[in-house]
Design a protein around this motif. Structure first.
Motif, PDB file in Angstrom:
ATOM      1  N   GLN A  83     -34.324 -40.763  47.142  1.00 31.23           N
ATOM      2  CA  GLN A  83     -33.029 -41.447  47.835  1.00 31.23           C
ATOM      3  C   GLN A  83     -31.870 -40.761  47.929  1.00 31.23           C
ATOM      4  N   GLU A  84     -30.738 -41.307  48.738  1.00 31.04           N
ATOM      5  CA  GLU A  84     -29.598 -40.559  48.661  1.00 31.04           C
ATOM      6  C   GLU A  84     -29.035 -40.575  47.483  1.00 31.04           C
ATOM      7  N   ASP A  85     -28.466 -39.492  47.311  1.00 29.91           N
ATOM      8  CA  ASP A  85     -27.571 -39.161  46.202  1.00 29.91           C
ATOM      9  C   ASP A  85     -28.516 -38.885  44.931  1.00 29.91           C
ATOM     10  N   GLU A  86     -29.720 -38.445  45.240  1.00 29.30           N
ATOM     11  CA  GLU A  86     -30.550 -38.232  44.069  1.00 29.30           C
ATOM     12  C   GLU A  86     -31.136 -36.524  44.518  1.00 29.30           C
ATOM     13  N   TYR A  87     -31.151 -35.815  43.445  1.00 29.29           N
ATOM     14  CA  TYR A  87     -31.594 -34.541  43.302  1.00 29.29           C
ATOM     15  C   TYR A  87     -32.571 -34.169  42.328  1.00 29.29           C
ATOM     16  N   PHE A  88     -33.513 -33.045  42.662  1.00 26.56           N
ATOM     17  CA  PHE A  88     -34.422 -32.680  41.467  1.00 26.56           C
ATOM     18  C   PHE A  88     -33.334 -31.892  40.782  1.00 26.56           C
ATOM     19  N   ILE A  89     -33.802 -31.919  39.269  1.00 31.27           N
ATOM     20  CA  ILE A  89     -33.013 -31.205  38.422  1.00 31.27           C
ATOM     21  C   ILE A  89     -32.965 -29.633  38.525  1.00 31.27           C
ATOM     22  N   ALA A  90     -34.314 -29.264  38.906  1.00 33.66           N
ATOM     23  CA  ALA A  90     -34.498 -27.899  39.161  1.00 33.66           C
ATOM     24  C   ALA A  90     -33.856 -27.440  40.304  1.00 33.66           C
ATOM     25  N   ASP A  91     -33.199 -28.294  41.148  1.00 31.15           N
ATOM     26  CA  ASP A  91     -32.048 -27.915  42.237  1.00 31.15           C
ATOM     27  C   ASP A  91     -30.887 -27.831  41.727  1.00 31.15           C
ATOM     28  N   LEU A  92     -30.578 -28.394  40.629  1.00 30.83           N
ATOM     29  CA  LEU A  92     -29.002 -28.526  40.070  1.00 30.83           C
ATOM     30  C   LEU A  92     -28.890 -27.515  39.088  1.00 30.83           C
ATOM     31  N   LEU A  93     -29.757 -27.061  38.224  1.00 30.08           N
ATOM     32  CA  LEU A  93     -29.508 -26.104  37.139  1.00 30.08           C
ATOM     33  C   LEU A  93     -29.043 -24.723  38.013  1.00 30.08           C
ATOM     34  N   GLY A  94     -28.007 -24.093  37.258  1.00 34.88           N
ATOM     35  CA  GLY A  94     -27.359 -22.991  37.592  1.00 34.88           C
ATOM     36  C   GLY A  94     -26.465 -23.194  38.778  1.00 34.88           C
ATOM     37  N   MET A  95     -26.285 -24.270  39.273  1.00 34.61           N
ATOM     38  CA  MET A  95     -25.428 -24.603  40.409  1.00 34.61           C
ATOM     39  C   MET A  95     -23.867 -24.403  40.177  1.00 34.61           C
ATOM     40  N   GLU A  96     -23.141 -23.774  41.082  1.00 33.54           N
ATOM     41  CA  GLU A  96     -21.518 -23.608  40.747  1.00 33.54           C
ATOM     42  C   GLU A  96     -20.861 -24.714  40.994  1.00 33.54           C
ATOM     43  N   VAL A  97     -19.807 -25.027  39.934  1.00 38.76           N
ATOM     44  CA  VAL A  97     -19.152 -26.158  39.914  1.00 38.76           C
ATOM     45  C   VAL A  97     -17.810 -25.954  40.215  1.00 38.76           C
ATOM     46  N   TYR A  98     -17.165 -27.055  40.913  1.00 41.06           N
ATOM     47  CA  TYR A  98     -15.747 -26.489  41.357  1.00 41.06           C
ATOM     48  C   TYR A  98     -15.060 -27.916  41.278  1.00 41.06           C
ATOM     49  N   ALA A  99     -13.678 -27.719  40.757  1.00 44.29           N
ATOM     50  CA  ALA A  99     -12.868 -28.894  40.578  1.00 44.29           C
ATOM     51  C   ALA A  99     -11.359 -28.543  41.157  1.00 44.29           C
ATOM     52  N   ASP A 100     -11.070 -29.487  42.189  1.00 44.95           N
ATOM     53  CA  ASP A 100      -9.815 -29.158  43.014  1.00 44.95           C
ATOM     54  C   ASP A 100     -10.130 -27.792  43.713  1.00 44.95           C
ATOM     55  N   GLY A 101     -11.294 -27.687  44.185  1.00 43.64           N
ATOM     56  CA  GLY A 101     -11.324 -26.369  44.924  1.00 43.64           C
ATOM     57  C   GLY A 101     -11.552 -24.984  44.210  1.00 43.64           C
TER      58      GLY A 101
END
Length: 168
Positions: free
Chosen positions: A93-111
């Motif tokens: 569904q919209e705003d659902e993701y596979f956990i495997a696709d999220l792991l290791g992802m770079e995270v940004y806060a305020d750019g």
């Protein structure tokens, strides 16, 4: 993105006719009833197996594979993951993701780079993202719209808003 997605882990054998008990790692364990083909991750290879049948027992799925009719043929695969090809995965569904696709992802806060997504904890209310930050250590971020502003699985980037009190 990963080509294969985990749907379960073999915990033990069941009986002597080659059935196994599988702990489902999918949101919908009922999907085992519809699965025709899985890949057994042996650590060295991904061995294709045809699912002959599945039934449920408590929180486990008892699975029978076509051509495996003896406990000795399957016993060595305890603790091995069962995978499906991404093309066989359930529709999200919209705003659902596979956990495997999220792991290791770079995270940004305020750019600005904040850290990387290390783990996803599943709680009763919502998931919690475990973010490893050099400056703040391990940060737990609820996976809610107020905190997660955008997720780009292709670019492997996530933009977040750090609510007051999350870094305390």
């Amino acid at each position: 993105m990963e080509q294969y997605l985990q749907v379960g882990v073999i915990t033990s054998t069941h009986g002597i006719r080659g059935e196994v008990k599988v702990f489902p790692t999918t949101d919908d364990p009922q999907r085992f009833k519809k699965l025709k083909k899985v890949f057994l991750d042996t650590g060295r290879e991904k061995m294709p197996l045809e699912v002959a049948g599945a039934r449920f027992f408590k929180n486990l799925v008892i699975v029978k594979f076509k051509g495996i009719d003896n406990i000795n043929e399957i016993e060595k695969y305890r603790q091995c993951a069962l995978l499906v090809d991404r093309e066989e995965a359930v529709d999200l569904q919209e705003d659902e993701y596979f956990i495997a696709d999220l792991l290791g992802m770079e995270v940004y806060a305020d750019g600005e780079y904040f850290g990387h997504l290390k783990d996803v904890m599943e709680t009763g209310a919502n998931e919690v993202y475990v973010i490893e930050s050099e400056k703040h250590g391990e940060v737990l971020l609820p996976a809610i719209h107020d905190c997660i502003l955008s997720v780009d699985t292709e670019e492997r980037k996530m933009e977040v808003r750090l609510l007051d009190g999350l870094l305390d």
